[in-house]
Design a protein around this motif. Sequence first.
Motif, PDB file in Angstrom:
ATOM      1  N   GLY A  31      42.237  51.961  55.277  1.00  0.00           N
ATOM      2  CA  GLY A  31      41.923  50.544  55.174  1.00  0.00           C
ATOM      3  C   GLY A  31      40.552  50.362  54.547  1.00  0.00           C
ATOM      4  N   SER A  32      39.944  49.218  54.738  1.00  0.00           N
ATOM      5  CA  SER A  32      38.603  48.947  54.208  1.00  0.00           C
ATOM      6  C   SER A  32      37.593  49.887  54.862  1.00  0.00           C
ATOM      7  CB  SER A  32      38.200  47.502  54.499  1.00  0.00           C
ATOM      8  OG  SER A  32      39.089  46.615  53.875  1.00  0.00           O
ATOM      9  N   TYR A  33      36.571  50.265  54.088  1.00  0.00           N
ATOM     10  CA  TYR A  33      35.549  51.155  54.626  1.00  0.00           C
ATOM     11  C   TYR A  33      34.269  51.080  53.795  1.00  0.00           C
ATOM     12  CZ  TYR A  33      36.770  54.300  50.776  1.00  0.00           C
ATOM     13  OH  TYR A  33      37.003  54.831  49.534  1.00  0.00           O
ATOM     14  N   CYS A  34      33.188  51.517  54.396  1.00  0.00           N
ATOM     15  CA  CYS A  34      31.931  51.798  53.698  1.00  0.00           C
ATOM     16  C   CYS A  34      31.626  53.256  53.985  1.00  0.00           C
ATOM     17  CB  CYS A  34      30.796  50.913  54.198  1.00  0.00           C
ATOM     18  SG  CYS A  34      30.928  49.210  53.630  1.00  0.00           S
ATOM     19  N   TRP A  35      31.237  54.003  52.952  1.00  0.00           N
ATOM     20  CA  TRP A  35      31.064  55.439  53.090  1.00  0.00           C
ATOM     21  C   TRP A  35      29.832  55.880  52.319  1.00  0.00           C
ATOM     22  CZ3 TRP A  35      32.858  58.706  56.387  1.00  0.00           C
ATOM     23  CH2 TRP A  35      32.813  60.072  56.137  1.00  0.00           C
ATOM     24  N   ASN A  36      28.991  56.657  52.965  1.00  0.00           N
ATOM     25  CA  ASN A  36      27.791  57.206  52.343  1.00  0.00           C
ATOM     26  C   ASN A  36      28.018  58.684  52.071  1.00  0.00           C
ATOM     27  OD1 ASN A  36      26.367  54.769  52.596  1.00  0.00           O
ATOM     28  ND2 ASN A  36      25.891  55.256  54.716  1.00  0.00           N
ATOM     29  N   GLY A  37      28.102  59.048  50.795  1.00  0.00           N
ATOM     30  CA  GLY A  37      28.237  60.442  50.405  1.00  0.00           C
ATOM     31  C   GLY A  37      26.874  61.040  50.138  1.00  0.00           C
TER      32      GLY A  37
END
Length: 119
Positions: free
Chosen positions: A43-49
Amino acid sequence: MKKVIISLAAVIMLVGGIYYVVTLKPPKPTITIENNTVEVAQGSYCWNGLITSQCVDMISPPDIIKHQEFKPLIVSPGAELKIKFIQKPRENTLGASIWFNDEVENVPLNDSILLVPEE
């Protein structure tokens, strides 16, 4: 000596490239309830790589379920839904919501466990 430095730089770049590709999207969890594995969709997400960060907005969870044609799983009231990842998420980074038609209710997770509503 020059060959060793070039080889070491190549290995570092290869490992860095693999890590970069692996961390582009959040990992999918394994979800179980009453000894049944639940189907999972992103689903929707925010991700810090490592190098980049991104937020992705997807369709609503009810629409994802319709689109993926997931079959409902009937469970007991108050059952424990267990969420597991390969690596444990950092504290306060995992959340859950229950959708009732057009209403959304945020629900607490205790050690990655969601209690199913009584009704």
